[in-house]
Design an enzyme around this catalytic site. Structure first.
Site, mmCIF file in Angstrom:
data_model
loop_
_atom_site.group_PDB
_atom_site.id
_atom_site.type_symbol
_atom_site.label_atom_id
_atom_site.label_comp_id
_atom_site.label_asym_id
_atom_site.label_seq_id
_atom_site.Cartn_x
_atom_site.Cartn_y
_atom_site.Cartn_z
ATOM 1 N N LYS A 1 6.359 5.803 19.401
ATOM 2 C CA LYS A 1 5.559 6.282 18.260
ATOM 3 C C LYS A 1 4.169 6.711 18.752
ATOM 4 O O LYS A 1 3.617 7.708 18.287
ATOM 5 C CB LYS A 1 5.446 5.184 17.195
ATOM 6 N N HIS B 1 4.541 9.982 20.351
ATOM 7 C CA HIS B 1 4.740 10.941 19.250
ATOM 8 C C HIS B 1 3.375 11.377 18.689
ATOM 9 O O HIS B 1 3.106 12.563 18.496
ATOM 10 C CB HIS B 1 5.598 10.294 18.158
ATOM 11 N N ASN B 2 2.516 10.405 18.437
ATOM 12 C CA ASN B 2 1.201 10.728 17.880
ATOM 13 C C ASN B 2 0.366 11.541 18.864
ATOM 14 O O ASN B 2 -0.357 12.454 18.470
ATOM 15 C CB ASN B 2 0.450 9.450 17.495
ATOM 16 N N GLU C 1 1.551 14.940 18.720
ATOM 17 C CA GLU C 1 1.058 15.511 17.453
ATOM 18 C C GLU C 1 -0.381 16.036 17.642
ATOM 19 O O GLU C 1 -0.709 17.138 17.198
ATOM 20 C CB GLU C 1 1.111 14.403 16.405
ATOM 21 N N ASN D 1 1.219 0.744 12.549
ATOM 22 C CA ASN D 1 0.865 1.453 13.780
ATOM 23 C C ASN D 1 0.305 0.486 14.814
ATOM 24 O O ASN D 1 -0.851 0.615 15.236
ATOM 25 C CB ASN D 1 -0.162 2.533 13.479
ATOM 26 N N ALA E 1 0.880 -1.179 0.000
ATOM 27 C CA ALA E 1 0.000 0.000 0.000
ATOM 28 C C ALA E 1 0.919 1.230 0.000
ATOM 29 O O ALA E 1 2.119 1.118 -0.294
ATOM 30 C CB ALA E 1 -0.923 -0.038 1.206
ATOM 31 N N VAL E 2 0.389 2.366 0.377
ATOM 32 C CA VAL E 2 1.141 3.620 0.224
ATOM 33 C C VAL E 2 2.474 3.614 0.981
ATOM 34 O O VAL E 2 3.519 3.993 0.431
ATOM 35 C CB VAL E 2 0.240 4.829 0.588
ATOM 36 N N SER F 1 7.095 7.271 10.998
ATOM 37 C CA SER F 1 6.296 8.489 10.903
ATOM 38 C C SER F 1 6.726 9.327 9.710
ATOM 39 O O SER F 1 7.877 9.280 9.292
ATOM 40 C CB SER F 1 6.407 9.319 12.178
ATOM 41 N N ARG G 1 -11.292 12.048 52.117
ATOM 42 C CA ARG G 1 -11.302 10.596 51.878
ATOM 43 C C ARG G 1 -11.310 9.840 53.208
ATOM 44 O O ARG G 1 -11.949 8.802 53.368
ATOM 45 C CB ARG G 1 -10.090 10.189 51.041
HETATM 46 P P1 NBP Z 1 -3.010 0.065 5.056
HETATM 47 O O1 NBP Z 1 -3.017 0.291 6.515
HETATM 48 O O2 NBP Z 1 -4.110 0.596 4.240
HETATM 49 O O3 NBP Z 1 -2.887 -1.513 4.806
HETATM 50 C C1 NBP Z 1 -2.860 -2.025 3.509
HETATM 51 C C2 NBP Z 1 -2.011 -3.259 3.460
HETATM 52 O O4 NBP Z 1 -2.468 -4.211 4.435
HETATM 53 C C3 NBP Z 1 -2.122 -3.940 2.112
HETATM 54 O O5 NBP Z 1 -0.888 -4.519 1.807
HETATM 55 C C4 NBP Z 1 -3.206 -4.982 2.369
HETATM 56 O O6 NBP Z 1 -3.149 -6.068 1.483
HETATM 57 C C5 NBP Z 1 -2.820 -5.428 3.763
HETATM 58 N N1 NBP Z 1 -3.877 -6.143 4.462
HETATM 59 C C6 NBP Z 1 -5.104 -5.744 4.854
HETATM 60 BR BR1 NBP Z 1 -5.807 -4.094 4.546
HETATM 61 N N2 NBP Z 1 -5.790 -6.674 5.490
HETATM 62 C C7 NBP Z 1 -4.992 -7.738 5.490
HETATM 63 C C8 NBP Z 1 -5.141 -9.037 6.008
HETATM 64 N N3 NBP Z 1 -6.230 -9.404 6.666
HETATM 65 N N4 NBP Z 1 -4.121 -9.891 5.852
HETATM 66 C C9 NBP Z 1 -3.021 -9.520 5.202
HETATM 67 N N5 NBP Z 1 -2.806 -8.294 4.700
HETATM 68 C C10 NBP Z 1 -3.784 -7.410 4.835
HETATM 69 O O7 NBP Z 1 -1.618 0.555 4.402
HETATM 70 P P2 NBP Z 1 -0.722 1.838 4.687
HETATM 71 O O8 NBP Z 1 -1.521 3.089 4.760
HETATM 72 O O9 NBP Z 1 0.399 1.761 3.713
HETATM 73 O O10 NBP Z 1 -0.161 1.570 6.151
HETATM 74 C C11 NBP Z 1 0.601 0.428 6.476
HETATM 75 C C12 NBP Z 1 0.857 0.457 7.979
HETATM 76 O O11 NBP Z 1 1.643 1.620 8.276
HETATM 77 C C13 NBP Z 1 -0.407 0.568 8.819
HETATM 78 O O12 NBP Z 1 -0.240 -0.125 10.030
HETATM 79 C C14 NBP Z 1 -0.499 2.048 9.103
HETATM 80 O O13 NBP Z 1 -1.227 2.325 10.293
HETATM 81 C C15 NBP Z 1 0.962 2.414 9.231
HETATM 82 N N6 NBP Z 1 1.284 3.815 8.955
HETATM 83 C C16 NBP Z 1 0.630 4.483 7.975
HETATM 84 C C17 NBP Z 1 0.956 5.818 7.708
HETATM 85 C C18 NBP Z 1 0.264 6.568 6.617
HETATM 86 O O14 NBP Z 1 0.500 7.783 6.504
HETATM 87 N N7 NBP Z 1 -0.547 5.920 5.792
HETATM 88 C C19 NBP Z 1 1.970 6.427 8.450
HETATM 89 C C20 NBP Z 1 2.649 5.702 9.416
HETATM 90 C C21 NBP Z 1 2.297 4.390 9.668
HETATM 91 P P3 NBP Z 1 -4.106 -6.088 0.185
HETATM 92 O O15 NBP Z 1 -3.430 -5.231 -0.823
HETATM 93 O O16 NBP Z 1 -4.117 -7.517 -0.205
HETATM 94 O O17 NBP Z 1 -5.438 -5.580 0.596
#
Ligand code: NBP
Length: 493
Positions: free
Chosen positions: A185, A188-189, A192, A105, A14-15, A131, A450
C-alpha cells in the site's frame, strides 16, 4: 444478552469505517459496529445503517460477545497509537485464533511488530492496505492484506466480496507475510505521487509552452483517457480542467494555491528505497517536487531575482506532433515509475524475507484504488506470463512500448529544458532509463576518487584484470606516490 450474530466486526466509524460496513452489509454479512466515541454508534444505526444487517455495540466486551468465532475484527481508526490502544483493549476479550485486521494507513514496520506480538498471544494479525477513499470503501476498494497467513482462509470471503472487481476478478489477494500488505500500500501511494506529478507536468507544459486554455487541456485529457493512459487520475484531471468557479465562470484550478500538501506515504517510500539502496528516482522526485512547491514565498522572491536566460520561451514547431509526443512522454515515464516500484517491492521481499505475489499486486491495483488504470492490466499480464520477470521493461509488451515512446519522450524533455519549464519526473525517468540501459557507467571514476582520497579500494573489470591488479580483489592504489598502502574497510552504502 443475545448470542453471537456478527460475521464481521468493525471498529472506527469515520468515513472509511462507515462505508466499509455498509459495503459488507450489502454483500450479505452481518456487521457489528463500534467506535471510541460511542454516541457515533447510535447515530450510525439510526441513520446510514438503518434497515441493514448492522448491529451496534456500546462496549468492547459487548462488541466481542456479538461476534461469531473465530472473531474477525477490523480496525479503521487513525494510524499510530490508536491501533495499539485498541489491540490492548481487545486482547482480554479475545480467544486464540481470533483475527484482528488493521485497515488504516499504518507504517509497515508497525505491522510487522504487531504481527509478531499478537502471534505470541495466539491472535492472528492482518495489516491491510485499503485504497479508494470514501467511494472505494462504499462500493469496492482495492484491498492489500498481509500478516499472519493463517488468517487468510477466514477473511478471504469478506475481503474478496467487498473488494472492487476488474474483469470479474476481485482486486484483493493475499500479499505476503508481516508488514507486506501495508508495504505494498505504501508503494502504491508512492506511485500515486509519481502519477500525479507526471500529469501536473503535462498540464504545465500545455499551459505554458503551448499557451492552451483549461478547456483545450481538458479536451486533450479526454482524448488521452481513451488510449494507453486511460485511468482514474487522467479522468479526474479532465474534470478539474473543465470545472469553473461559478462566481465568475473562470477555471477554479487557476485560483488554487500552488503549494502541495502530503501525508507522508510517498516520503516513506522514498526513504525505504534509500534504505534498501534501490534507485526509485521518480517517486523520490515527486515527493521533492511537492517540497519545492511548498516553499511558495521563497519561490516568489526567486522568481524576481532569477531570470530565464535562453534562446526562447515560446514553443515553435508542430503543436499536434508535440501533443502526441507529450502523451508518449507521460506513458514512458509512467512505465519507468512502475518498473522502479516493482524493483523496490522485489528487493523488499528479499530483504524482509517475504513471498510477494507480483501478478496479484498489479491485479489488486487494477480497480478500486486511485492509480487504477488500463495500464495495470498490461502489468498483470506481464507478470502472469512470467512471475519471475527480472524487470518490467524486459517483458515483450513494455519493451516494445518504451522503445516506441522514446523519440517523443526525448523531444519533450529536451524542448522543455530549452523553454525553462521544469519537468522533474519526465526528466528523471528518462535519465534513469538511459542509466539503466548503460553497461558502463562513470562509476569507475567514482571508485577511483574514493580510493584516491579515502583508500576505499576498488575492483577491476574482470576482462581488464592482470597480475598486478587481479580480478575480484579489493585493490588500493597509491595514486600520488605519497601516503601509505593501508586501505579503509569496505562497506556497502
Ligand atoms: P480517521 O483517520 O479520521 O480516524 C477516525 C477514527 O479514529 C475515529 O473512529 C476516531 O474515533 C478514531 N480515533 C482517533 Br481520531 N483517535 C483515537 C484514539 N486515540 N483512540 C481510539 N480511536 C481513535 O478516519 P478515516 O479517514 O476513516 O480513516 C481511517 C483509517 O483509514 C486511517 O488510518 C486512514 O489513514 C486510513 N485510510 C483513509 C482513507 C481516506 O480516504 N480517508 C483511505 C485509505 C485509508 P472518535 O470518533 O472517537 O474520534
Amino acid at each position: 444478552m443475545s448470542g453471537p450474530v456478527g460475521d464481521f466486526g468493525l471498529i472506527g466509524l469515520a468515513v472509511m469505517g462507515q462505508n466499509l460496513i455498509l459495503n459488507a452489509a450489502d454483500n450479505g454479512f452481518t456487521v457489528v459496529a463500534f467506535n471510541r466515541t460511542v454516541s457515533k454508534v447510535d447515530h450510525f444505526l439510526e441513520n446510514e445503517a438503518k434497515g441493514k444487517s448492522i448491529v451496534g455495540a456500546h462496549s468492547i466486551e459487548e462488541f466481542c460477545s456479538k461476534l461469531k468465532s473465530p472473531r474477525r475484527i477490523m480496525l479503521l481508526v487513525m494510524a499510530g497509537k490508536p491501533v495499539d490502544d485498541f489491540i490492548e483493549t481487545l486482547l482480554p476479550h479475545l480467544e486464540k485464533g481470533d483475527i484482528i485486521i488493521d485497515g488504516g494507513n499504518s507504517h509497515f514496520p508497525d505491522t510487522t511488530r504487531r504481527t509478531k506480538y499478537l502471534d505470541t498471544k495466539g491472535i492472528r494479525f492482518v495489516g491491510s492496505g485499503v485504497s479508494g477513499g470514501e467511494e472505494g470503501a462504499r462500493y469496492g476498494p482495492s484491498l492489500m492484506p498481509g500478516g499472519n497467513e493463517e488468517a487468510w482462509p477466514f477473511i478471504k470471503d469478506v475481503f474478496q466480496s467487498i473488494a472492487a472487481k476488474s474483469d470479474g476478478e476481485p482486486c484483493c489477494e493475499w500479499v505476503g507475510d508481516e508488514g507486506a500488505g501495508h508495504y505494498v500500500k505504501m508503494v502504491h501511494n508512492g506511485i500515486e505521487y509519481g502519477d500525479m506529478q507526471l500529469i501536473c507536468e503535462a498540464y504545465d507544459i500545455m499551459k505554458r509552452a503551448l499557451g492552451m486554455s483549461n478547456k483545450e487541456i481538458g479536451d486533450v485529457f479526454t482524448t488521452w483517457n481513451k488510449g494507453v493512459l486511460d485511468s482514474f487520475l487522467i479522468e479526474i484531471t479532465r474534470d478539474i480542467m473543465y470545472f469553473n468557479d461559478e462566481t465568475d465562470g473562470q477555471p477554479l484550478l487557476e485560483k488554487i494555491l500552488d503549494s502541495a500538501g502530503q501525508k507522508g506515504t510517498g516520503k516513506w517510500t522514498a526513504i525505504n528505497a534509500l534504505d534498501l539502496g534501490m534507485p526509485v528516482t521518480l517517486i523520490a522526485e515527486s515527493v521533492l517536487a511537492r517540497c519545492l512547491s511548498s516553499i511558495k514565498g521563497e519561490r516568489t522572491r526567486a522568481s524576481e531575482k532569477l531570470q530565464f536566460v535562453g534562446r526562447s520561451t515560446k514553443f515553435e514547431g508542430n503543436k499536434e506532433q508535440f501533443l502526441a509526443d507529450l502523451e508518449q512522454a507521460l506513458y514512458a515515464s509512467k512505465i519507468i515509475s512502475y518498473a522502479q516500484g516493482f524493483m523496490l517491492m522485489q528487493e523488499a521481499a528479499k530483504e524482509y524475507k517475504w513471498k510477494l505475489n507480483k501478478p496479484s499486486i498489479a491485479l489488486m491495483w487494477r480497480g478500486g484504488c486511485i492509480i487504477r488504470s488500463v495500464f495495470l492490466k498490461d502489468i498483470t499480464d506481464a507478470y502472469r506470463t512470467n512471475p519471475d520477470l527480472e524487470n518490467l521493461l524486459f517483458s515483450d509488451f513494455f519493451n516494445k512500448a518504451i522503445h516506441t515512446a522514446q523519440p517523443g519522450w526525448r523531444d519533450v524533455v529536451s524542448k522543455t529544458a530549452l523553454l525553462g519549464i521544469p519537468t522533474p519526473c519526465f526528466s528523471t525517468a528518462l535519465s534513469w532509463f538511459d542509466g539503466y540501459r548503460t553497461k558502463d557507467l562513470p562509476a569507475n571514476l567514482l571508485q577511483a576518487q574514493r580510493d584516491y582520497f579515502g583508500a576505499h579500494t576498488f575492483k577491476m573489470k574482470p576482462e581488464a584484470a592482470n597480475e598486478k591488479y587481479p580480478a575480484d580483489t579489493n585493490i588500493h592504489v597509491n595514486w600520488t606516490g605519497r601516503g601509505g598502502n593501508v586501505s579503509a574497510s569496505t562497506y556497502q552504502a
